[in-house]
Motif scaffolding. Sequence first.
Motif, short mmCIF file in Angstrom:
data_model
loop_
_atom_site.label_atom_id
_atom_site.label_comp_id
_atom_site.label_asym_id
_atom_site.label_seq_id
_atom_site.Cartn_x
_atom_site.Cartn_y
_atom_site.Cartn_z
N UNK A 290 -34.61 -31.94 14.35
CA UNK A 290 -34.59 -31.59 12.93
C UNK A 290 -34.85 -32.81 12.05
N UNK A 291 -34.23 -33.94 12.38
CA UNK A 291 -34.43 -35.17 11.60
C UNK A 291 -35.88 -35.64 11.71
N UNK A 292 -36.40 -35.69 12.93
CA UNK A 292 -37.79 -36.14 13.12
C UNK A 292 -38.78 -35.26 12.36
N UNK A 293 -38.57 -33.96 12.44
CA UNK A 293 -39.49 -33.03 11.78
C UNK A 293 -39.48 -33.22 10.27
N UNK A 294 -38.29 -33.30 9.68
CA UNK A 294 -38.20 -33.46 8.23
C UNK A 294 -38.75 -34.81 7.79
N UNK A 295 -38.51 -35.84 8.56
CA UNK A 295 -39.01 -37.17 8.20
C UNK A 295 -40.53 -37.19 8.18
N UNK A 296 -41.16 -36.55 9.16
CA UNK A 296 -42.62 -36.49 9.19
C UNK A 296 -43.16 -35.67 8.02
N UNK A 297 -42.47 -34.59 7.67
CA UNK A 297 -42.90 -33.75 6.55
C UNK A 297 -42.93 -34.52 5.24
N UNK A 298 -41.93 -35.37 5.05
CA UNK A 298 -41.82 -36.10 3.77
C UNK A 298 -42.70 -37.33 3.74
N UNK A 299 -42.65 -38.13 4.79
CA UNK A 299 -43.25 -39.46 4.74
C UNK A 299 -44.55 -39.58 5.54
#
Length: 350
Positions: A290-299
Amino acid sequence: MKCLLLYYTGTFNTRYITQKVKMRFEEEGWDITTYEINPLNNERLDFSPYDIVGLGCPIYGFAAPYAFLKFIRAQKFPAGLRVFIYKNSGETYHANDASSKYVLRKLRHDKVVVENEYHFVMPYNIHFPFEDHCIREMLEMDKKLLEIMVYEVINRMPNFKPYARWARFAVTTVARPQYIGGDVNSFLYHVDTNKCTDCGLCIKRCPTQNIYKDEKGEFHFHHNCLMCMRCSFFCPADAFDIGFLEDWGWHVNKKGGYNYKKIEQMPLDAPFVTNDIKGFFTCYCEKYETINKRYREIFNKDRVENANWAPSPVSEHWVEENLKVTARKHSDRRYKEAKAFYVDSLFSGK
């Protein structure tokens, strides 16, 4: 933007996170004030100087610590005040999702606006000790979650979701016994005087002054224990018997505590959490995904560049193995696409 970080800490994990949060928001030009809750002082604070407040605490038994909840209940928050929550625990079970249930009840009563909540992962001070290798990977994920939190809070991107009914029930059934557990367990505490070096750290550090010595030098305990484990966790002689928790095999002693400064500088090579991991740590797979996915989505990248954390080498092997975990439920095609993006962004400096 003026922000107050109001937090409670037991064995200082939340203090560690709060320091990182403070430095990161200050990089964005925010004016940050921190306030560490003293369980013996439920003073009412003035929130009028602040535009937003961050509430931080550990999770004890799927709930916010009673000392934290008691302090929050003693406050009068101005209606419309923005609040975000950052909590931490050593496990990522969904039963922890609703740990802020009673805190939210108070905030909503005061008509506070709660838009964001984040769950950081930090090592246990009870149950069992964590290996440095495992903690190193935790801190890498916490870096990413911190960046996500700062971005979403600054840009007013709410991430708060209603708690599942079963998670709210878990808080109700576990939290209430936990709130009196320390007081009851205090009858069973014991200090091995053959081990004790009479350093006095436990007496000095106890947040509720629960530990004292009589005229004969014998240890005694009041019945105002928070079960924060600060005494037994940091005891340099490992002289504490923590009652029924001892009988359950939950005693953890790290003397000087986890050395986060040293662990931050460790290289990150072979991953700790993998597809083959069994038992307790399988719950981390979904959290990390979940953290990896959201981080890629934002940055649109996967490596965190943050001067507040000690620089540490991250190998291509760790990148690939970590991706296998985050893509464990997806097709081979999606995994290959993610890997190509992940490695390219990390090693091209994007």
